[in-house]
Scaffold this motif. Structure first.
Motif, PDB file in Angstrom:
ATOM      1  N   GLY A 147      -5.874 -47.118   8.118  1.00 48.63           N
ATOM      2  CA  GLY A 147      -6.385 -48.451   8.400  1.00 48.63           C
ATOM      3  C   GLY A 147      -7.790 -48.686   7.892  1.00 48.63           C
ATOM      4  N   GLY A 148      -8.153 -48.025   6.789  1.00 47.27           N
ATOM      5  CA  GLY A 148      -9.485 -48.207   6.216  1.00 47.27           C
ATOM      6  C   GLY A 148     -10.573 -47.433   6.927  1.00 47.27           C
ATOM      7  N   LYS A 149     -10.204 -46.630   7.925  1.00 48.43           N
ATOM      8  CA  LYS A 149     -11.187 -45.847   8.677  1.00 48.43           C
ATOM      9  C   LYS A 149     -11.021 -44.373   8.359  1.00 48.43           C
ATOM     10  CE  LYS A 149     -12.040 -49.005  12.225  1.00 48.43           C
ATOM     11  NZ  LYS A 149     -11.598 -49.936  12.957  1.00 48.43           N
ATOM     12  N   ALA A 150     -12.147 -43.731   8.068  1.00 49.95           N
ATOM     13  CA  ALA A 150     -12.136 -42.303   7.754  1.00 49.95           C
ATOM     14  C   ALA A 150     -11.926 -41.496   9.031  1.00 49.95           C
ATOM     15  CB  ALA A 150     -13.441 -41.907   7.087  1.00 49.95           C
ATOM     16  N   MET A 151     -11.189 -40.396   8.893  1.00 48.46           N
ATOM     17  CA  MET A 151     -10.955 -39.483  10.007  1.00 48.46           C
ATOM     18  C   MET A 151     -11.346 -38.081   9.574  1.00 48.46           C
ATOM     19  SD  MET A 151      -7.166 -40.661  11.284  1.00 48.46           S
ATOM     20  CE  MET A 151      -6.422 -40.412   9.684  1.00 48.46           C
ATOM     21  N   ASP A 152     -11.831 -37.306  10.531  1.00 50.86           N
ATOM     22  CA  ASP A 152     -12.074 -35.901  10.254  1.00 50.86           C
ATOM     23  C   ASP A 152     -10.775 -35.132  10.521  1.00 50.86           C
ATOM     24  OD1 ASP A 152     -11.976 -36.089  12.998  1.00 50.86           O
ATOM     25  OD2 ASP A 152     -13.795 -34.920  13.352  1.00 50.86           O
ATOM     26  N   ALA A 153     -10.837 -33.807  10.474  1.00 56.28           N
ATOM     27  CA  ALA A 153      -9.639 -32.985  10.663  1.00 56.28           C
ATOM     28  C   ALA A 153      -9.018 -33.213  12.040  1.00 56.28           C
ATOM     29  CB  ALA A 153      -9.979 -31.516  10.468  1.00 56.28           C
ATOM     30  N   ASN A 154      -9.852 -33.344  13.075  1.00 58.53           N
ATOM     31  CA  ASN A 154      -9.313 -33.581  14.413  1.00 58.53           C
ATOM     32  C   ASN A 154      -8.630 -34.942  14.512  1.00 58.53           C
ATOM     33  OD1 ASN A 154     -10.135 -31.105  15.456  1.00 58.53           O
ATOM     34  ND2 ASN A 154     -12.164 -31.881  15.951  1.00 58.53           N
ATOM     35  N   GLY A 155      -9.173 -35.929  13.844  1.00 64.18           N
ATOM     36  CA  GLY A 155      -8.557 -37.249  13.826  1.00 64.18           C
ATOM     37  C   GLY A 155      -7.187 -37.220  13.167  1.00 64.18           C
ATOM     38  N   VAL A 156      -7.060 -36.452  12.095  1.00 60.24           N
ATOM     39  CA  VAL A 156      -5.769 -36.320  11.413  1.00 60.24           C
ATOM     40  C   VAL A 156      -4.773 -35.622  12.342  1.00 60.24           C
ATOM     41  CG1 VAL A 156      -4.566 -35.236   9.469  1.00 60.24           C
ATOM     42  CG2 VAL A 156      -6.779 -36.327   9.113  1.00 60.24           C
ATOM     43  N   LYS A 157      -5.218 -34.599  13.058  1.00 58.64           N
ATOM     44  CA  LYS A 157      -4.330 -33.889  13.987  1.00 58.64           C
ATOM     45  C   LYS A 157      -3.897 -34.801  15.130  1.00 58.64           C
ATOM     46  CE  LYS A 157      -6.162 -29.379  12.833  1.00 58.64           C
ATOM     47  NZ  LYS A 157      -7.055 -28.285  13.219  1.00 58.64           N
ATOM     48  N   GLN A 158      -4.802 -35.645  15.619  1.00 59.75           N
ATOM     49  CA  GLN A 158      -4.436 -36.593  16.672  1.00 59.75           C
ATOM     50  C   GLN A 158      -3.434 -37.617  16.156  1.00 59.75           C
ATOM     51  OE1 GLN A 158      -8.152 -38.204  18.007  1.00 59.75           O
ATOM     52  NE2 GLN A 158      -8.467 -36.591  19.527  1.00 59.75           N
ATOM     53  N   LEU A 159      -3.623 -38.087  14.936  1.00 59.78           N
ATOM     54  CA  LEU A 159      -2.674 -39.020  14.335  1.00 59.78           C
ATOM     55  C   LEU A 159      -1.304 -38.355  14.184  1.00 59.78           C
ATOM     56  CD1 LEU A 159      -2.290 -41.840  13.057  1.00 59.78           C
ATOM     57  CD2 LEU A 159      -2.914 -40.820  10.873  1.00 59.78           C
ATOM     58  N   ALA A 160      -1.299 -37.080  13.844  1.00 55.04           N
ATOM     59  CA  ALA A 160      -0.042 -36.356  13.668  1.00 55.04           C
ATOM     60  C   ALA A 160       0.684 -36.149  14.992  1.00 55.04           C
ATOM     61  CB  ALA A 160      -0.301 -35.003  13.013  1.00 55.04           C
ATOM     62  N   SER A 161      -0.044 -36.153  16.105  1.00 51.09           N
ATOM     63  CA  SER A 161       0.589 -35.911  17.406  1.00 51.09           C
ATOM     64  C   SER A 161       1.275 -37.151  17.972  1.00 51.09           C
ATOM     65  CB  SER A 161      -0.446 -35.395  18.406  1.00 51.09           C
ATOM     66  OG  SER A 161      -1.383 -36.420  18.703  1.00 51.09           O
ATOM     67  N   ILE A 162       1.078 -38.306  17.348  1.00 42.17           N
ATOM     68  CA  ILE A 162       1.747 -39.531  17.799  1.00 42.17           C
ATOM     69  C   ILE A 162       3.228 -39.415  17.461  1.00 42.17           C
ATOM     70  CG2 ILE A 162       1.934 -42.030  17.428  1.00 42.17           C
ATOM     71  CD1 ILE A 162      -1.049 -42.021  16.760  1.00 42.17           C
ATOM     72  N   PRO A 163       4.100 -39.739  18.403  1.00 43.11           N
ATOM     73  CA  PRO A 163       5.540 -39.690  18.110  1.00 43.11           C
ATOM     74  C   PRO A 163       5.911 -40.688  17.013  1.00 43.11           C
ATOM     75  CG  PRO A 163       5.170 -39.927  20.470  1.00 43.11           C
ATOM     76  CD  PRO A 163       3.850 -40.095  19.798  1.00 43.11           C
ATOM     77  N   SER A 164       7.042 -40.447  16.371  1.00 42.90           N
ATOM     78  CA  SER A 164       7.491 -41.328  15.295  1.00 42.90           C
ATOM     79  C   SER A 164       7.904 -42.690  15.851  1.00 42.90           C
ATOM     80  CB  SER A 164       8.663 -40.698  14.550  1.00 42.90           C
ATOM     81  OG  SER A 164       9.797 -40.662  15.399  1.00 42.90           O
ATOM     82  N   LYS A 165       8.050 -43.636  14.961  1.00 41.57           N
ATOM     83  CA  LYS A 165       8.406 -45.007  15.337  1.00 41.57           C
ATOM     84  C   LYS A 165       9.734 -45.038  16.097  1.00 41.57           C
ATOM     85  CE  LYS A 165       9.274 -49.512  13.212  1.00 41.57           C
ATOM     86  NZ  LYS A 165       9.319 -50.227  11.930  1.00 41.57           N
ATOM     87  N   GLU A 166      10.706 -44.255  15.646  1.00 42.06           N
ATOM     88  CA  GLU A 166      12.014 -44.226  16.287  1.00 42.06           C
ATOM     89  C   GLU A 166      11.920 -43.701  17.711  1.00 42.06           C
ATOM     90  OE1 GLU A 166      11.449 -42.872  13.204  1.00 42.06           O
ATOM     91  OE2 GLU A 166      12.346 -44.495  12.054  1.00 42.06           O
ATOM     92  N   VAL A 167      11.128 -42.652  17.918  1.00 36.91           N
ATOM     93  CA  VAL A 167      10.945 -42.084  19.258  1.00 36.91           C
ATOM     94  C   VAL A 167      10.257 -43.085  20.173  1.00 36.91           C
ATOM     95  CG1 VAL A 167       9.774 -40.266  20.567  1.00 36.91           C
ATOM     96  CG2 VAL A 167      10.948 -39.706  18.449  1.00 36.91           C
TER      97      VAL A 167
END
Length: 166
Positions: free
Chosen positions: A113-133
């Protein structure tokens, strides 16, 4: 082997097109990863709709100039792999899952979304369940009160039926 000018322009236009369609970019350092592991990562990425590329950093910087991914241009140094995905969490999920099993892959940064993330931010984004879930969970929440009401009404009808029979 260096690229000539037309090859460089082709790479830049290809990456620019990827960036125009993508919602998420994940940058990870791949120093020391074996070819077999890299192939496994690329296969995982391909099956999840993630475009994973090893690019020259100067070409990647030029390709993302003017896009929402420009915010991480200063992070583009060293041997990096770039993961673009149309799905908001697919690139983060693929890279983070692989990084859990292979300590040589180091997540450096990401953009969503145009916002930079560090490594922890990427890991938090990865922990979000998928759209179907998430949709299944929402449907379950919406269905729960209705099914409970139906069970209660069924029990009341059964009680009245027993009382009328007695």
């Amino acid at each position: 082997m260096s690229l000539n000018r037309s090859e460089k322009e082709a790479v830049i236009s290809e990456v620019t097109n990827l960036a125009a369609q993508a919602q998420t970019l994940v940058i990870a350092e791949y120093r020391g990863i074996t070819v077999a592991d890299m192939t496994k990562l690329r296969n995982q990425a391909r099956s999840n709709g993630v475009s994973l590329s090893v690019l020259k950093n100067t070409l990647a910087r030029r390709a993302v100039t003017g896009s929402s991914f420009e915010v991480v241009a200063d992070q583009m140094t060293g041997p990096l792999i770039y993961g673009f995905s149309v799905d908001a969490i697919a690139a983060a999920k693929v890279v983070a899952e692989f990084a859990k099993t292979n300590d040589k892959l180091v997540i450096r940064a990401g953009v969503y979304g145009g916002k930079a993330m560090d490594a922890n931010g990427v890991k938090q984004l990865a922990s979000i369940p998928s759209k179907e879930v998430l949709l299944a969970q929402l449907c379950g929440l919406m269905k729960s009160p209705i099914s409970r009401t139906a069970v209660v009404l069924g029990a009341l009808a059964a009680q009245k039926g027993e009382a009328a029979a007695a």
